[in-house]
Design an enzyme around this catalytic site. Structure first.
Site, PDB file in Angstrom:
ATOM      1  N   TYR A  12      -0.268   8.321  -2.161  1.00  0.00           N
ATOM      2  CA  TYR A  12      -0.523   8.299  -3.763  1.00  0.00           C
ATOM      3  C   TYR A  12      -1.844   8.520  -4.251  1.00  0.00           C
ATOM      4  CZ  TYR A  12       2.871   4.722  -3.694  1.00  0.00           C
ATOM      5  OH  TYR A  12       4.351   3.284  -2.906  1.00  0.00           O
ATOM      6  N   GLY A  13      -2.995   9.177  -3.527  1.00  0.00           N
ATOM      7  CA  GLY A  13      -4.344   9.228  -4.021  1.00  0.00           C
ATOM      8  C   GLY A  13      -4.442  11.121  -4.653  1.00  0.00           C
TER       9      GLY A  13
ATOM     10  N   CYS B 140     -10.723   3.103  -0.213  1.00  0.00           N
ATOM     11  CA  CYS B 140     -10.082   3.434   0.182  1.00  0.00           C
ATOM     12  C   CYS B 140      -9.587   3.187   1.043  1.00  0.00           C
ATOM     13  CB  CYS B 140     -10.177   5.034   0.101  1.00  0.00           C
ATOM     14  SG  CYS B 140      -8.287   6.007   1.112  1.00  0.00           S
ATOM     15  N   THR B 141      -8.020   2.378   1.900  1.00  0.00           N
ATOM     16  CA  THR B 141      -8.354   1.698   2.143  1.00  0.00           C
ATOM     17  C   THR B 141      -8.102   1.998   3.939  1.00  0.00           C
ATOM     18  OG1 THR B 141      -5.398   2.740   2.086  1.00  0.00           O
ATOM     19  CG2 THR B 141      -5.399   0.373   1.649  1.00  0.00           C
ATOM     20  N   HIS B 142      -8.317   3.194   3.932  1.00  0.00           N
ATOM     21  CA  HIS B 142      -8.953   4.090   5.965  1.00  0.00           C
ATOM     22  C   HIS B 142     -10.091   4.124   5.603  1.00  0.00           C
ATOM     23  CE1 HIS B 142      -4.495   5.484   5.403  1.00  0.00           C
ATOM     24  NE2 HIS B 142      -4.876   5.870   6.272  1.00  0.00           N
TER      25      HIS B 142
ATOM     26  N   CYS C 114      -4.139  -1.076  -1.782  1.00  0.00           N
ATOM     27  CA  CYS C 114      -4.225   0.122  -2.911  1.00  0.00           C
ATOM     28  C   CYS C 114      -5.033   0.638  -2.951  1.00  0.00           C
ATOM     29  CB  CYS C 114      -2.449   1.328  -2.764  1.00  0.00           C
ATOM     30  SG  CYS C 114      -3.029   2.815  -2.791  1.00  0.00           S
ATOM     31  N   ASN C 115      -5.712   1.790  -2.620  1.00  0.00           N
ATOM     32  CA  ASN C 115      -7.041   1.457  -3.991  1.00  0.00           C
ATOM     33  C   ASN C 115      -7.146   2.483  -5.194  1.00  0.00           C
ATOM     34  OD1 ASN C 115     -10.387   0.595  -3.286  1.00  0.00           O
ATOM     35  ND2 ASN C 115      -8.642   0.773  -1.116  1.00  0.00           N
ATOM     36  N   THR C 116      -6.476   3.194  -5.172  1.00  0.00           N
ATOM     37  CA  THR C 116      -5.851   4.240  -5.778  1.00  0.00           C
ATOM     38  C   THR C 116      -4.883   3.548  -6.919  1.00  0.00           C
ATOM     39  OG1 THR C 116      -5.185   6.067  -3.864  1.00  0.00           O
ATOM     40  CG2 THR C 116      -3.742   6.666  -5.910  1.00  0.00           C
TER      41      THR C 116
ATOM     42  N   ASP D 192       0.795  -1.101   0.014  1.00  0.00           N
ATOM     43  CA  ASP D 192       0.341   0.256  -0.171  1.00  0.00           C
ATOM     44  C   ASP D 192       0.771   1.289   0.128  1.00  0.00           C
ATOM     45  OD1 ASP D 192      -2.192   1.686   0.646  1.00  0.00           O
ATOM     46  OD2 ASP D 192      -1.538   2.193   2.448  1.00  0.00           O
ATOM     47  N   SER D 193       0.657   2.485  -0.317  1.00  0.00           N
ATOM     48  CA  SER D 193       1.026   3.747  -0.535  1.00  0.00           C
ATOM     49  C   SER D 193       1.319   3.819   1.358  1.00  0.00           C
ATOM     50  CB  SER D 193      -0.357   4.798  -0.989  1.00  0.00           C
ATOM     51  OG  SER D 193      -0.971   4.989   0.054  1.00  0.00           O
TER      52      SER D 193
ATOM     53  N   GLU E 105      -5.797   9.029  10.651  1.00  0.00           N
ATOM     54  CA  GLU E 105      -4.467   9.308  10.910  1.00  0.00           C
ATOM     55  C   GLU E 105      -4.252   9.833  11.906  1.00  0.00           C
ATOM     56  OE1 GLU E 105      -1.548   8.849   8.358  1.00  0.00           O
ATOM     57  OE2 GLU E 105      -2.167   7.127   6.603  1.00  0.00           O
TER      58      GLU E 105
HETATM   59  N1  DGL Z   1      -4.259   3.982   0.265  1.00  0.00           N
HETATM   60  C1  DGL Z   1      -4.794   4.369  -0.514  1.00  0.00           C
HETATM   61  C2  DGL Z   1      -5.802   4.304  -1.307  1.00  0.00           C
HETATM   62  O1  DGL Z   1      -6.484   3.153  -0.517  1.00  0.00           O
HETATM   63  C3  DGL Z   1      -5.462   6.274   0.334  1.00  0.00           C
HETATM   64  C4  DGL Z   1      -2.952   6.483   0.541  1.00  0.00           C
HETATM   65  C5  DGL Z   1      -3.516   7.237   0.150  1.00  0.00           C
HETATM   66  O2  DGL Z   1      -3.464   8.212  -1.025  1.00  0.00           O
HETATM   67  O3  DGL Z   1      -2.291   7.115  -0.593  1.00  0.00           O
HETATM   68  O4  DGL Z   1      -6.564   4.968  -1.893  1.00  0.00           O
END
Ligand code: DGL
Length: 277
Positions: free
Chosen positions: A43-44, A186-188, A74-76, A11-12, A154
């Site tokens: 990364y988003g 999104c992961t969070h 990571c969804n991004t 993941d990012s 976070e």
């Molecule tokens: N992990 C990213 C996602 O799931 C969220 C955090 C980021 O922007 O890197 O898209």
């Protein structure tokens, strides 16, 4: 057949621990090597070219550690780089979080109106809409970037007024649009599940991509005869790598994984940057 090699999850940053958590819940014997690019997160908000480059570097670090399955948690990255990753990494299965989440939503939306929330890059890519419309072109998909959600999680502001206000700010539009399914893309976001559900109401079903990705991983491992044996030590034998040891990583990691990390190691960014196609 048994395959005791670990699953690679990247993941990012630390958000992908929500996917790791679901994997440990479903498959407690599986070992994971997790890589979080904490030096270069988020990364988003980055360009597609950068997301693709970073994603492949992360994937290569894990591939070189002899993982049996690679998951872009990571969804991004899953939204903009899946084809690129699959083009470059050939001999093990590589999956992302978008398809499993999209499939689950397409099956569940009786009214054929699905909402997707995620980072700016995820929503801009239209990845979920494409995946859903490949399954059923009649489903209307509405996307909404929710950039404040990641920092709120976070900061540990899970059940707080400021988070409820942010959820209302972003999501009332989804209620007005009449979606009956909302993908947490999104992961969070699974961490905000309760506050999101109570804000949008029970008429809208929340679809957690992390959970469906863990199920997909389980299906692949079972179908290929690659699951770990009963003697594998799961979480306790897993490895957690980050590109920067940030001051509050322990607290953030515990929020996302639901349990303290057993340990952490650093992979310098230079090592990631050395993994070019
Ligand atoms: N992990 C990213 C996602 O799931 C969220 C955090 C980021 O922007 O890197 O898209």
């Amino acid at each position: 057949m048994i395959d005791s090699r670990p699953i690679g999850v990247f993941d990012s940053g630390l958000g992908g621990l929500t996917v790791a958590k679901e994997i440990f819940r479903l498959m407690p014997n599986e070992r994971i090597i997790y890589l979080g690019d904490t030096a270069r997160v988020p990364y988003g908000s980055k360009s597609e070219e950068t997301i693709r480059r970073f994603g492949l570097q992360d994937a290569r670090v894990l591939k070189d550690m002899d993982v049996k399955l690679l998951i872009a948690a990571c969804n991004t990255v899953s939204s903009v780089a899946m084809d690129y990753l699959q083009e470059h990494i050939k001999d093990i299965p590589v999956i992302g979080v978008v398809l499993p989440g999209a499939r689950a939503a397409a099956l569940r939306s009786a009214e054929k109106r699905v909402g997707v929330i995620g980072t700016a890059a995820t929503i801009r890519s239209g990845s979920y809409a494409r995946a859903i419309n490949n399954i059923d072109p009649g489903i209307k998909v509405y996307g909404k970037p929710c950039p404040l959600f990641v920092p709120l999680v976070e900061e540990g502001l899970i059940d707080s007024d400021i988070t409820r206000m942010a959820v209302q700010h972003y999501l009332y539009e989804m209620v007005d649009l009449g979606v009956d399914c909302l993908i947490l893309g999104c992961t969070h976001y699974p961490i905000l599940m309760e506050v999101i559900q109570s804000t949008v109401g029970n008429r809208i079903q929340l679809v957690d991509s992390a959970l469906w990705t863990a199920k997909e991983a389980q299906n692949i491992l079972q179908a290929m005869g690659m699951s770990a044996g009963e003697d594998a030590a799961g979480l306790q034998a897993s490895k957690f790598l980050v590109s920067d040891i940030t001051p509050n990583f322990e607290t953030v990691a515990e929020t996302l994984l639901g349990t303290p990390l057993p340990g952490i190691e650093k992979v310098p960014v230079e090592e990631l940057e050395g993994k070019q196609p």
